[in-house]
Design a protein around this motif. Structure first.
Motif, PDB file in Angstrom:
ATOM      1  N   THR A  80       0.835  -1.197   0.000  1.00 51.80           N
ATOM      2  CA  THR A  80       0.000   0.000   0.000  1.00 51.80           C
ATOM      3  C   THR A  80       0.874   1.253   0.000  1.00 51.80           C
ATOM      4  OG1 THR A  80      -0.124   0.019   2.420  1.00 51.80           O
ATOM      5  CG2 THR A  80      -1.902  -1.091   1.234  1.00 51.80           C
ATOM      6  N   VAL A  81       0.359   2.283  -0.606  1.00 52.96           N
ATOM      7  CA  VAL A  81       0.986   3.606  -0.543  1.00 52.96           C
ATOM      8  C   VAL A  81      -0.109   4.618  -0.259  1.00 52.96           C
ATOM      9  CG1 VAL A  81       2.905   3.058  -2.095  1.00 52.96           C
ATOM     10  CG2 VAL A  81       0.805   3.995  -3.036  1.00 52.96           C
ATOM     11  N   GLY A  82       0.301   5.724   0.336  1.00 51.82           N
ATOM     12  CA  GLY A  82      -0.663   6.769   0.645  1.00 51.82           C
ATOM     13  C   GLY A  82       0.025   7.920   1.327  1.00 51.82           C
ATOM     14  N   GLU A  83      -0.761   8.680   2.073  1.00 50.67           N
ATOM     15  CA  GLU A  83      -0.204   9.799   2.814  1.00 50.67           C
ATOM     16  C   GLU A  83      -0.919   9.943   4.148  1.00 50.67           C
ATOM     17  OE1 GLU A  83      -2.654  13.506   0.812  1.00 50.67           O
ATOM     18  OE2 GLU A  83      -0.683  13.015   0.034  1.00 50.67           O
ATOM     19  N   LEU A  88       0.467  14.810   5.913  1.00 56.03           N
ATOM     20  CA  LEU A  88       0.639  14.563   4.477  1.00 56.03           C
ATOM     21  C   LEU A  88       1.963  13.910   4.103  1.00 56.03           C
ATOM     22  CD1 LEU A  88      -0.922  17.874   3.115  1.00 56.03           C
ATOM     23  CD2 LEU A  88      -2.060  15.736   3.706  1.00 56.03           C
ATOM     24  N   ASP A  89       2.694  13.348   5.077  1.00 58.19           N
ATOM     25  CA  ASP A  89       3.911  12.595   4.772  1.00 58.19           C
ATOM     26  C   ASP A  89       3.537  11.312   4.031  1.00 58.19           C
ATOM     27  OD1 ASP A  89       5.700  14.341   5.828  1.00 58.19           O
ATOM     28  OD2 ASP A  89       6.211  13.151   7.599  1.00 58.19           O
ATOM     29  N   PRO A  90       4.409  10.841   3.120  1.00 57.06           N
ATOM     30  CA  PRO A  90       4.105   9.600   2.410  1.00 57.06           C
ATOM     31  C   PRO A  90       4.124   8.394   3.362  1.00 57.06           C
ATOM     32  CG  PRO A  90       6.227  10.507   1.716  1.00 57.06           C
ATOM     33  CD  PRO A  90       5.642  11.460   2.687  1.00 57.06           C
ATOM     34  N   LEU A  91       3.235   7.445   3.097  1.00 61.78           N
ATOM     35  CA  LEU A  91       3.146   6.208   3.872  1.00 61.78           C
ATOM     36  C   LEU A  91       3.292   5.019   2.933  1.00 61.78           C
ATOM     37  CD1 LEU A  91      -0.068   6.917   5.996  1.00 61.78           C
ATOM     38  CD2 LEU A  91       2.286   7.107   6.770  1.00 61.78           C
TER      39      LEU A  91
END
Length: 195
Positions: A80-83, A88-91
């Protein structure tokens, strides 16, 4: 033949599709499927997190023939990718969901006892796991993901990340009722300090 059976549905295609003809319709027969493939679209993507297009998705499922259709149980997983919803840092991470779904035969008793959208259906002995996986992943992913449970977020005044600013960070706030006076006395105050 019911009107629902007469509707023309196109057979599903793609890596999520499994052909059940080799499973047969004898209740009790089963077969396992394990596949890895590249996601062609965002899987389970909500506004801030999901499995992105191009990521490797894996499913490991068992298909069991039952009286009403084919019961699918197993797991679907992928990166998974997101923020972070606060700063609002990338996850990034992994998601693994358990799926259990009955895909009914077109001529089964579920045809008369359920609405068309209540039970998944086999189309030309093919079943499509994508809608089931997408729905399950969306329900599993957090609606507001965080980089850390205590993420303070962003400063409402300057938009900077509060975790980087320190405890003494602040902005001078002027009561709007006195703002006009500050313009007049601020200049006079500066002149008197210069003298």
């Amino acid at each position: 033949m019911s009107d629902r059976n007469r509707t023309t549905q196109r057979p599903p295609t793609g890596p999520w599709v499994i052909d059940t003809r080799d499973l047969g319709r004898r209740p009790g027969s089963s077969r396992g499927y394990h596949r890895k493939f590249e996601a062609t679209g965002d899987v389970g993507m909500v506004d801030v997190i999901g499995i992105p297009s191009g990521a490797e998705v894996e499913f490991d499922v068992l298909l069991e023939s039952v009286v009403e259709g084919v019961l699918v149980t197993g797991t679907v997983s992928g990166p998974t990718v997101g923020e972070c919803s606060r700063c609002l840092d990338p996850l990034s991470g992994e998601v693994e969901v358990r799926v259990t779904e009955l895909f009914a035969y077109p001529d089964s008793a579920t045809e008369a006892s359920t609405d068309e959208d209540e039970v998944s259906r086999l189309v030309d002995d093919l079943l499509d796991l994508e809608p089931v996986a997408r729905d399950t992943i969306v329900l599993t992913l957090p609606a507001a993901p965080l980089c850390t449970p205590d993420c303070p977020g962003l400063c409402v005044e300057c938009g900077e990340k509060l975790a980087d600013l320190g405890p003494d960070h602040g902005h001078e706030k002027i009561d709007p009722r006195w703002a006009a006076l500050q313009g007049r006395f601020g200049e006079a105050g500066n002149n008197s300090e210069e003298n």
